[in-house]
Design a protein around this motif. Structure first.
Motif, PDB file in Angstrom:
ATOM      1  N   SER A  94       0.824  -1.214   0.000  1.00 41.04           N
ATOM      2  CA  SER A  94       0.000   0.000   0.000  1.00 41.04           C
ATOM      3  C   SER A  94       0.854   1.259   0.000  1.00 41.04           C
ATOM      4  CB  SER A  94      -0.928  -0.010   1.219  1.00 41.04           C
ATOM      5  OG  SER A  94      -0.172  -0.141   2.416  1.00 41.04           O
ATOM      6  N   LEU A 146       0.492   5.140 -11.114  1.00 37.38           N
ATOM      7  CA  LEU A 146      -0.701   5.588 -10.379  1.00 37.38           C
ATOM      8  C   LEU A 146      -0.369   5.851  -8.912  1.00 37.38           C
ATOM      9  CD1 LEU A 146      -3.793   6.047 -10.238  1.00 37.38           C
ATOM     10  CD2 LEU A 146      -4.029   3.586  -9.819  1.00 37.38           C
ATOM     11  N   LYS A 147       0.361   4.931  -8.297  1.00 33.48           N
ATOM     12  CA  LYS A 147       0.728   5.084  -6.890  1.00 33.48           C
ATOM     13  C   LYS A 147       1.686   6.261  -6.685  1.00 33.48           C
ATOM     14  CE  LYS A 147      -1.300   1.504  -4.825  1.00 33.48           C
ATOM     15  NZ  LYS A 147      -2.194   1.631  -3.643  1.00 33.48           N
ATOM     16  N   GLU A 148       2.577   6.486  -7.640  1.00 35.80           N
ATOM     17  CA  GLU A 148       3.493   7.628  -7.524  1.00 35.80           C
ATOM     18  C   GLU A 148       2.730   8.943  -7.578  1.00 35.80           C
ATOM     19  OE1 GLU A 148       7.718   5.920  -9.364  1.00 35.80           O
ATOM     20  OE2 GLU A 148       6.244   6.866 -10.698  1.00 35.80           O
ATOM     21  N   ARG A 149       1.719   9.027  -8.445  1.00 37.00           N
ATOM     22  CA  ARG A 149       0.933  10.252  -8.534  1.00 37.00           C
ATOM     23  C   ARG A 149       0.083  10.468  -7.283  1.00 37.00           C
ATOM     24  NH1 ARG A 149      -2.663   9.601 -12.362  1.00 37.00           N
ATOM     25  NH2 ARG A 149      -1.978   7.673 -13.350  1.00 37.00           N
ATOM     26  N   GLN A 150      -0.219   9.392  -6.561  1.00 32.27           N
ATOM     27  CA  GLN A 150      -0.955   9.500  -5.299  1.00 32.27           C
ATOM     28  C   GLN A 150      -0.023   9.769  -4.118  1.00 32.27           C
ATOM     29  OE1 GLN A 150      -2.920   5.666  -5.263  1.00 32.27           O
ATOM     30  NE2 GLN A 150      -4.713   6.429  -6.358  1.00 32.27           N
ATOM     31  N   GLY A 151       1.278   9.788  -4.372  1.00 32.89           N
ATOM     32  CA  GLY A 151       2.247  10.026  -3.308  1.00 32.89           C
ATOM     33  C   GLY A 151       2.531   8.814  -2.450  1.00 32.89           C
ATOM     34  N   LEU A 152       2.127   7.605  -2.916  1.00 32.86           N
ATOM     35  CA  LEU A 152       2.269   6.391  -2.122  1.00 32.86           C
ATOM     36  C   LEU A 152       3.491   5.564  -2.499  1.00 32.86           C
ATOM     37  CD1 LEU A 152      -1.481   5.327  -2.037  1.00 32.86           C
ATOM     38  CD2 LEU A 152      -0.157   6.368  -0.181  1.00 32.86           C
ATOM     39  N   LYS A 154       7.504   6.132  -3.886  1.00 37.28           N
ATOM     40  CA  LYS A 154       8.490   7.193  -4.125  1.00 37.28           C
ATOM     41  C   LYS A 154       9.901   6.644  -3.933  1.00 37.28           C
ATOM     42  CE  LYS A 154       6.434   9.391  -0.850  1.00 37.28           C
ATOM     43  NZ  LYS A 154       6.023  10.491   0.065  1.00 37.28           N
ATOM     44  N   PRO A 175       2.018  10.472   3.355  1.00 35.45           N
ATOM     45  CA  PRO A 175       0.916  11.372   2.991  1.00 35.45           C
ATOM     46  C   PRO A 175      -0.337  11.087   3.820  1.00 35.45           C
ATOM     47  CG  PRO A 175       1.113   9.640   1.364  1.00 35.45           C
ATOM     48  CD  PRO A 175       2.265   9.456   2.314  1.00 35.45           C
ATOM     49  N   ASN A 177      -3.164  10.046   2.870  1.00 35.32           N
ATOM     50  CA  ASN A 177      -3.981   8.933   2.390  1.00 35.32           C
ATOM     51  C   ASN A 177      -3.336   7.572   2.627  1.00 35.32           C
ATOM     52  OD1 ASN A 177      -1.983   9.669   0.549  1.00 35.32           O
ATOM     53  ND2 ASN A 177      -3.098   8.936  -1.227  1.00 35.32           N
ATOM     54  N   THR A 179      -2.508   3.923   4.217  1.00 35.26           N
ATOM     55  CA  THR A 179      -3.299   2.831   4.776  1.00 35.26           C
ATOM     56  C   THR A 179      -2.817   2.537   6.188  1.00 35.26           C
ATOM     57  OG1 THR A 179      -3.640   1.872   2.585  1.00 35.26           O
ATOM     58  CG2 THR A 179      -3.943   0.412   4.467  1.00 35.26           C
TER      59      THR A 179
END
Length: 247
Positions: A94, A146-152, A154, A175, A177, A179
């Motif tokens: 996550s 997708l996860k990189e754009r959500q900041g999850l 890096k 971040p 968001n 989990t």
């Protein structure tokens, strides 16, 4: 035979010891949580507890709880975007972050990086079912993006600083968001392209207060939670309709 084994034993004794620590072993998520920053730090020592005799590179990998994910690909048909191909991943982390003292390509080869997941392009995602390797690579790249754009997801190839060949530290932002669950912070000491020592620390991310109550209730009483959510949605819709009628 004994004489042949002695050099190997001596080399093993010279491998460093990592003493890791985390600034927060528990992150509390409550209403208005905007994220936080973890400081991962520690020391690199020789087996006698003194400063290591030579310099090492350090790589820190922070991973959140794994979760199953279904990724769908959108396709435009007749001017309308619809769901097309899809794939499932059994155990995608996550959250995933890597920090290193130098670029990974300068520290280890791709094989070693893949074994220890030194980078977002080396994450072990465990896809399910039969899938073409090229298509699998495309879906994997899509999930990572997708996860990189959500900041999850890096990576920071200059994110670890080392002082006097002893103390190291890395800062990794979590971040808002993220989990909840147990996060593992793995620290690796690398020398001459080889991982010579590793250590693990854990961080617990947990909801507290009203958010914790809602989470526990939704899991323990899923049926009643669903009814309450539906009733609340209907009630809010009715109230909004009445307010607009009065305007």
């Amino acid at each position: 035979m004994l004489a042949a084994m002695l050099p190997a034993a001596a080399d093993a004794q010279r491998d460093p010891i990592l003493v890791p620590e985390v600034s927060q072993h528990e992150v509390r998520v409550r209403q208005g949580f905007t994220g936080t920053e973890l400081l991962l730090f520690g020391a690199i020592l020789d087996p006698q507890g003194t400063r290591a005799a030579r310099g090492y590179d350090v790589v820190v990998v922070l991973k959140g709880p794994t979760e199953p994910i279904r990724l769908r690909e959108k396709s435009k048909v007749g001017g309308v975007w619809i769901n097309a191909a899809s794939t499932d991943f059994r155990s995608a982390p996550s959250f995933f972050a890597v920090a290193s003292s130098r670029p990974i390509a300068e520290i280890v080869d791709d094989k070693t990086a893949a074994i220890y997941e030194f980078g977002t392009n080396f994450i072990q995602l465990s896809p399910t079912g039969e899938i073409d390797p090229a298509e699998q690579a495309r879906f994997t790249a899509g999930l990572v993006d997708l996860k990189e754009r959500q900041g999850l997801y890096k990576s920071d190839d200059r994110g670890v600083s080392i002082s006097e060949q002893v103390l190291y530290q890395a800062r990794i932002a979590l971040p808002s968001n993220v989990t909840t669950g147990t996060y593992t912070a793995e620290t690796f000491a690398v020398s001459n392209g080889r991982v010579v020592s590793s250590a693990v620390a854990e961080v617990e991310v947990a909801k507290v207060g009203f958010e914790r109550f809602v989470e526990v209730f939704s899991r323990a009483q899923a049926f009643w939670y669903g009814l309450m959510a539906i009733g609340l949605s209907i009630g809010m819709g009715w109230m909004a309709g009445r307010l607009f009628a009065l305007i």
